[in-house]
Write a protein that holds these residues in place. Structure first.
Motif, mmCIF file in Angstrom:
data_model
loop_
_atom_site.group_PDB
_atom_site.id
_atom_site.type_symbol
_atom_site.label_atom_id
_atom_site.label_comp_id
_atom_site.label_asym_id
_atom_site.label_seq_id
_atom_site.Cartn_x
_atom_site.Cartn_y
_atom_site.Cartn_z
ATOM 1 N N TYR A 112 -2.963 -5.700 -5.938
ATOM 2 C CA TYR A 112 -2.641 -4.308 -5.664
ATOM 3 C C TYR A 112 -1.525 -4.270 -4.619
ATOM 4 O O TYR A 112 -1.223 -5.285 -3.973
ATOM 5 C CB TYR A 112 -3.885 -3.557 -5.169
ATOM 6 C CG TYR A 112 -5.018 -3.572 -6.169
ATOM 7 C CD1 TYR A 112 -5.063 -2.665 -7.217
ATOM 8 C CD2 TYR A 112 -6.049 -4.511 -6.071
ATOM 9 C CE1 TYR A 112 -6.086 -2.684 -8.142
ATOM 10 C CE2 TYR A 112 -7.081 -4.542 -6.997
ATOM 11 C CZ TYR A 112 -7.093 -3.624 -8.028
ATOM 12 O OH TYR A 112 -8.104 -3.649 -8.952
ATOM 13 N N LYS A 197 -5.435 3.640 -6.170
ATOM 14 C CA LYS A 197 -6.756 3.029 -6.239
ATOM 15 C C LYS A 197 -7.578 3.290 -4.978
ATOM 16 O O LYS A 197 -8.638 2.722 -4.795
ATOM 17 C CB LYS A 197 -6.626 1.515 -6.447
ATOM 18 C CG LYS A 197 -5.833 1.133 -7.679
ATOM 19 C CD LYS A 197 -6.463 1.669 -8.939
ATOM 20 C CE LYS A 197 -7.789 1.020 -9.264
ATOM 21 N NZ LYS A 197 -8.331 1.479 -10.549
ATOM 22 N N TRP A 202 -2.162 0.802 -4.471
ATOM 23 C CA TRP A 202 -1.650 1.222 -5.771
ATOM 24 C C TRP A 202 -1.737 0.069 -6.756
ATOM 25 O O TRP A 202 -1.674 -1.107 -6.378
ATOM 26 C CB TRP A 202 -0.189 1.671 -5.674
ATOM 27 C CG TRP A 202 -0.003 3.041 -5.119
ATOM 28 C CD1 TRP A 202 -0.037 4.234 -5.773
ATOM 29 C CD2 TRP A 202 0.270 3.376 -3.750
ATOM 30 N NE1 TRP A 202 0.186 5.282 -4.909
ATOM 31 C CE2 TRP A 202 0.387 4.779 -3.663
ATOM 32 C CE3 TRP A 202 0.436 2.620 -2.589
ATOM 33 C CZ2 TRP A 202 0.650 5.442 -2.478
ATOM 34 C CZ3 TRP A 202 0.691 3.270 -1.406
ATOM 35 C CH2 TRP A 202 0.799 4.670 -1.352
ATOM 36 N N GLU A 203 -1.866 0.436 -8.037
ATOM 37 C CA GLU A 203 -1.928 -0.543 -9.119
ATOM 38 C C GLU A 203 -0.786 -0.283 -10.092
ATOM 39 O O GLU A 203 -0.409 0.864 -10.326
ATOM 40 C CB GLU A 203 -3.274 -0.432 -9.834
ATOM 41 C CG GLU A 203 -3.480 -1.458 -10.932
ATOM 42 C CD GLU A 203 -4.830 -1.292 -11.608
ATOM 43 O OE1 GLU A 203 -5.340 -2.276 -12.167
ATOM 44 O OE2 GLU A 203 -5.366 -0.165 -11.580
#
Length: 273
Positions: A112, A197, A202-203
């Motif tokens: 991530y 997330k 963030w993904e």
């Protein structure tokens, strides 16, 4: 008349989502690495009451007659502008100047990305030594995608980081020497496509594209890492308060439309009296 009830109801639902988004921004005004969100709207389907035909005199009508059926939220976009730098006393506090992201290894083994550089040196469990992690204990990754680990011979307060993320430690003459490990920084073709997330992580998604490693991609403008600082939230409180007032007024207007429609229906029902 019933159509206007449902149309105004969609407006109230959309503005409620807008207020929820603004409230979340204000709640995270002091969250390190948080990026503000903006709700976007789009019109719903239009119902055609009359197509383009001719008048009683045979002249063509230039337009058709259509009525809208309301509004809905089309998306909630993240704004990736640079946040202000906040001084930190932590030995492993880092702020990014530029478009880069740190890489974090999640508990599920996936990678991530975050702008939150509030890191800490933690003991490496059974393996001994030290490992660089975020505040949730998740490992920070290097430019090679590996966890950043040191043995017990290092004092964390003496570790320094260069602008490109290289980890250094002073020698006998107190001159910083590279430990051949560099904190990874990554960029994206479309950061707005990243999926949140939680915990400012963030993904990647098909919309964001794959992560671009700044250390290996020469087409990118390298970001700078600043030790002893953290990147604060980019939420602008004054703007959010103005947006909140606008959303509140829009909600009230849609509520008034429902009240007016109800009164009109009541009047129509009383015509027989």
């Amino acid at each position: 008349m019933v159509r206007s009830l449902w149309t105004a109801a969609t407006g109230m639902n959309a503005q409620q989502t807008n207020v929820d988004t603004i409230a979340n921004n204000l709640a995270n005004v002091n969250t390190v690495g948080y990026k503000t969100q903006v709700a976007q709207f789009k019109s719903l389907l239009y119902q055609t009451l009359q197509t383009a035909t001719t008048t009683a005199n045979g002249d063509p009508k230039p337009t058709s007659s259509q009525v809208g059926l309301g509004v809905r939220n089309s998306s909630i976009n993240s704004i990736f502008t640079q946040g202000s730098f906040l001084a930190s006393n932590g030995d492993a506090s880092f702020a990014i100047e530029g478009e880069g992201f740190f890489a974090i290894q999640g508990s599920d083994g996936n990678t991530y990305y975050t702008r939150n550089g509030d890191f800490t040196w933690a003991t490496n469990g059974r393996n001994g030594g030290l490992i660089l992690t975020n505040q949730d204990g998740l490992p920070v990754l290097s430019t090679t995608g590996r966890t950043i680990t040191l043995n017990n011979n290092y004092v964390t307060s003496r570790i320094t980081i260069t602008n490109d993320g290289t980890i250094c430690y002073p020698d006998a003459n107190n001159n910083p020497q590279s430990l051949n490990m560099t904190i990874g920084m990554y960029q994206f073709n479309n950061p707005g496509g990243l999926v949140r997330k939680g915990s400012t992580l963030w993904e990647t998604s098909p919309a964001s594209g794959e992560a671009l490693n700044e250390a290996t991609n020469r087409n990118l403008t390298r970001s700078k890492m600043v030790q002893g600082y953290l990147e604060g939230s980019n939420v602008q409180v004054a703007d959010e308060m103005v947006n909140l007032i606008i959303a509140q007024r829009a909600y009230e207007m849609n509520s008034k439309a429902i009240t007016t429609t109800d009164e009109m229906m009541q009047t129509a029902n009383n015509l027989k009296r």
